[in-house]
Scaffold this motif. Structure first.
Motif, mmCIF file in Angstrom:
data_model
loop_
_atom_site.group_PDB
_atom_site.id
_atom_site.type_symbol
_atom_site.label_atom_id
_atom_site.label_comp_id
_atom_site.label_asym_id
_atom_site.label_seq_id
_atom_site.Cartn_x
_atom_site.Cartn_y
_atom_site.Cartn_z
ATOM 1 N N LYS A 77 30.440 -2.210 -27.462
ATOM 2 C CA LYS A 77 29.144 -2.818 -27.762
ATOM 3 C C LYS A 77 28.935 -3.981 -26.790
ATOM 4 O O LYS A 77 29.844 -4.776 -26.558
ATOM 5 C CB LYS A 77 29.134 -3.309 -29.203
ATOM 6 N N GLN A 78 27.728 -4.073 -26.244
ATOM 7 C CA GLN A 78 27.462 -5.143 -25.281
ATOM 8 C C GLN A 78 27.447 -6.493 -25.993
ATOM 9 O O GLN A 78 26.824 -6.648 -27.039
ATOM 10 C CB GLN A 78 26.133 -4.893 -24.576
ATOM 11 N N LEU A 79 28.151 -7.441 -25.412
ATOM 12 C CA LEU A 79 28.232 -8.794 -25.959
ATOM 13 C C LEU A 79 27.114 -9.631 -25.353
ATOM 14 O O LEU A 79 26.119 -9.914 -25.997
ATOM 15 C CB LEU A 79 29.619 -9.378 -25.652
ATOM 16 N N ARG A 80 27.275 -10.022 -24.088
ATOM 17 C CA ARG A 80 26.221 -10.722 -23.359
ATOM 18 C C ARG A 80 26.640 -10.901 -21.906
ATOM 19 O O ARG A 80 27.750 -10.573 -21.533
ATOM 20 C CB ARG A 80 25.870 -12.057 -24.002
ATOM 21 N N ALA A 81 25.738 -11.427 -21.100
ATOM 22 C CA ALA A 81 26.029 -11.707 -19.689
ATOM 23 C C ALA A 81 26.607 -13.112 -19.555
ATOM 24 O O ALA A 81 26.227 -14.021 -20.287
ATOM 25 C CB ALA A 81 24.759 -11.579 -18.859
ATOM 26 N N PHE A 82 27.538 -13.266 -18.615
ATOM 27 C CA PHE A 82 28.096 -14.570 -18.260
ATOM 28 C C PHE A 82 27.837 -14.765 -16.776
ATOM 29 O O PHE A 82 28.198 -13.904 -15.970
ATOM 30 C CB PHE A 82 29.601 -14.619 -18.549
ATOM 31 N N GLY A 83 27.225 -15.891 -16.403
ATOM 32 C CA GLY A 83 26.832 -16.058 -15.009
ATOM 33 C C GLY A 83 26.936 -17.460 -14.467
ATOM 34 O O GLY A 83 26.133 -17.844 -13.612
ATOM 35 N N GLU A 84 27.907 -18.237 -14.950
ATOM 36 C CA GLU A 84 28.087 -19.568 -14.367
ATOM 37 C C GLU A 84 28.326 -19.430 -12.866
ATOM 38 O O GLU A 84 28.995 -18.494 -12.431
ATOM 39 C CB GLU A 84 29.267 -20.297 -15.022
ATOM 40 N N VAL A 85 27.796 -20.356 -12.099
ATOM 41 C CA VAL A 85 27.837 -20.272 -10.639
ATOM 42 C C VAL A 85 29.266 -20.137 -10.113
ATOM 43 O O VAL A 85 29.526 -19.345 -9.225
ATOM 44 C CB VAL A 85 27.133 -21.499 -10.007
ATOM 45 N N ASN A 86 30.208 -20.860 -10.673
ATOM 46 C CA ASN A 86 31.573 -20.865 -10.147
ATOM 47 C C ASN A 86 32.550 -20.036 -10.980
ATOM 48 O O ASN A 86 33.738 -20.304 -10.982
ATOM 49 C CB ASN A 86 32.092 -22.308 -10.059
ATOM 50 N N ARG A 87 32.068 -19.010 -11.650
ATOM 51 C CA ARG A 87 32.952 -18.246 -12.537
ATOM 52 C C ARG A 87 33.946 -17.375 -11.777
ATOM 53 O O ARG A 87 34.945 -16.944 -12.328
ATOM 54 C CB ARG A 87 32.157 -17.417 -13.555
ATOM 55 N N TYR A 88 33.665 -17.081 -10.512
ATOM 56 C CA TYR A 88 34.522 -16.219 -9.705
ATOM 57 C C TYR A 88 34.672 -16.873 -8.336
ATOM 58 O O TYR A 88 33.689 -17.339 -7.774
ATOM 59 C CB TYR A 88 33.850 -14.842 -9.573
ATOM 60 N N PRO A 89 35.894 -16.933 -7.773
ATOM 61 C CA PRO A 89 36.070 -17.616 -6.489
ATOM 62 C C PRO A 89 35.404 -16.892 -5.316
ATOM 63 O O PRO A 89 35.391 -15.673 -5.268
ATOM 64 C CB PRO A 89 37.595 -17.651 -6.298
ATOM 65 N N ASP A 90 34.814 -17.652 -4.427
ATOM 66 C CA ASP A 90 34.300 -17.181 -3.128
ATOM 67 C C ASP A 90 33.076 -16.278 -3.165
ATOM 68 O O ASP A 90 32.615 -15.850 -2.122
ATOM 69 C CB ASP A 90 35.396 -16.466 -2.316
ATOM 70 N N LYS A 91 32.570 -15.940 -4.338
ATOM 71 C CA LYS A 91 31.334 -15.155 -4.373
ATOM 72 C C LYS A 91 30.643 -15.356 -5.709
ATOM 73 O O LYS A 91 31.241 -15.772 -6.678
ATOM 74 C CB LYS A 91 31.564 -13.678 -4.078
ATOM 75 N N ARG A 92 29.373 -15.028 -5.724
ATOM 76 C CA ARG A 92 28.561 -15.159 -6.935
ATOM 77 C C ARG A 92 28.662 -13.850 -7.704
ATOM 78 O O ARG A 92 28.217 -12.808 -7.224
ATOM 79 C CB ARG A 92 27.100 -15.428 -6.525
ATOM 80 N N VAL A 93 29.269 -13.887 -8.900
ATOM 81 C CA VAL A 93 29.447 -12.681 -9.709
ATOM 82 C C VAL A 93 28.955 -12.939 -11.128
ATOM 83 O O VAL A 93 29.370 -13.889 -11.772
ATOM 84 C CB VAL A 93 30.932 -12.237 -9.753
ATOM 85 N N ILE A 94 28.072 -12.080 -11.593
ATOM 86 C CA ILE A 94 27.623 -12.102 -12.982
ATOM 87 C C ILE A 94 28.342 -10.969 -13.686
ATOM 88 O O ILE A 94 28.437 -9.856 -13.157
ATOM 89 C CB ILE A 94 26.093 -11.913 -13.057
ATOM 90 N N THR A 95 28.876 -11.251 -14.885
ATOM 91 C CA THR A 95 29.573 -10.200 -15.621
ATOM 92 C C THR A 95 28.834 -9.863 -16.905
ATOM 93 O O THR A 95 28.270 -10.740 -17.555
ATOM 94 C CB THR A 95 31.034 -10.573 -15.923
ATOM 95 N N LEU A 96 28.827 -8.590 -17.227
ATOM 96 C CA LEU A 96 28.300 -8.112 -18.502
ATOM 97 C C LEU A 96 29.513 -7.829 -19.367
ATOM 98 O O LEU A 96 30.398 -7.063 -18.972
ATOM 99 C CB LEU A 96 27.470 -6.846 -18.297
ATOM 100 N N SER A 97 29.575 -8.481 -20.513
ATOM 101 C CA SER A 97 30.757 -8.323 -21.360
ATOM 102 C C SER A 97 30.477 -7.353 -22.496
ATOM 103 O O SER A 97 29.355 -7.257 -23.001
ATOM 104 C CB SER A 97 31.200 -9.675 -21.906
ATOM 105 N N TYR A 98 31.531 -6.626 -22.858
ATOM 106 C CA TYR A 98 31.485 -5.638 -23.938
ATOM 107 C C TYR A 98 32.669 -5.902 -24.856
ATOM 108 O O TYR A 98 33.674 -6.461 -24.429
ATOM 109 C CB TYR A 98 31.609 -4.221 -23.379
#
Length: 170
Positions: A77-98
């Motif tokens: 089941k989809q939880l929500r998106a997480f998109g803090e600017v610095n959540r992943y090193p060296d690139k901008r990554v938005i994650t969809l959590s389930y």
């Protein structure tokens, strides 16, 4: 199944929170993988991966969970998106959590090429997690608590005959 780097939509990823409940011991567990790739090589993390151009997000959640842990065809089941600017090193990554809630004994874990191990941890004893995975896990725990109170989820996790105490523990 290996995919070409060009097939991945690099700024979009999936992270899966798979809870395991063992009715006999009343233990709530979390499924983690040991990362076999950088960044955070060797750390325990939520299973996940990048979304492919050729797939929808729900399909991506099951594929990435399967590739990391060997688990197939789970209702996530989809939880929500997480998109803090610095959540992943060296690139901008938005994650969809389930997230999902399962009986751990029903699944055989087989780590994939990006994971050196896949294991169940007691929720109370989970190791420190990289990126924003602790935040994702905390959100999933809150959501699971609300769901268990408001919806009849969880009954599939109890034995056919169960006590009121087992139901309260769940």
């Amino acid at each position: 199944m290996s995919h070409s780097h060009l097939d991945k939509i690099e700024p979009l990823s999936i992270d899966c929170v798979v809870f395991g409940f063992e009715a006999e011991s009343h233990d709530l567990k979390i499924l983690l993988i040991k990362r076999a790739i950088e960044p955070n090589f060797g750390s325990w993390a939520l299973p996940g991966g990048f979304i492919l151009f050729s797939e929808g997000i729900d399909e991506a959640s099951n594929r990435s969970l399967n590739e990391m842990t060997g688990i197939e065809y789970l209702y996530l089941k989809q939880l929500r998106a997480f998109g803090e600017v610095n959540r992943y090193p060296d690139k901008r990554v938005i994650t969809l959590s389930y997230y999902a809630l399962v009986k751990p004994g029903n699944y055989t874990l087989t780590p994939g090429e990006d994971a050196s191990a896949a294991e169940w941890f007691l929720l109370s004893e989970s190791p420190s997690l990289p990126f924003d995975h602790q935040e994702i896990l905390d959100e999933a725990i809150s959501t699971l608590r609300r769901e268990v109170r408001n919806r009849p989820i969880g009954f599939e996790l109890l034995p056919e005959k169960f006590t009121l105490l087992q139901l309260q523990k769940l």
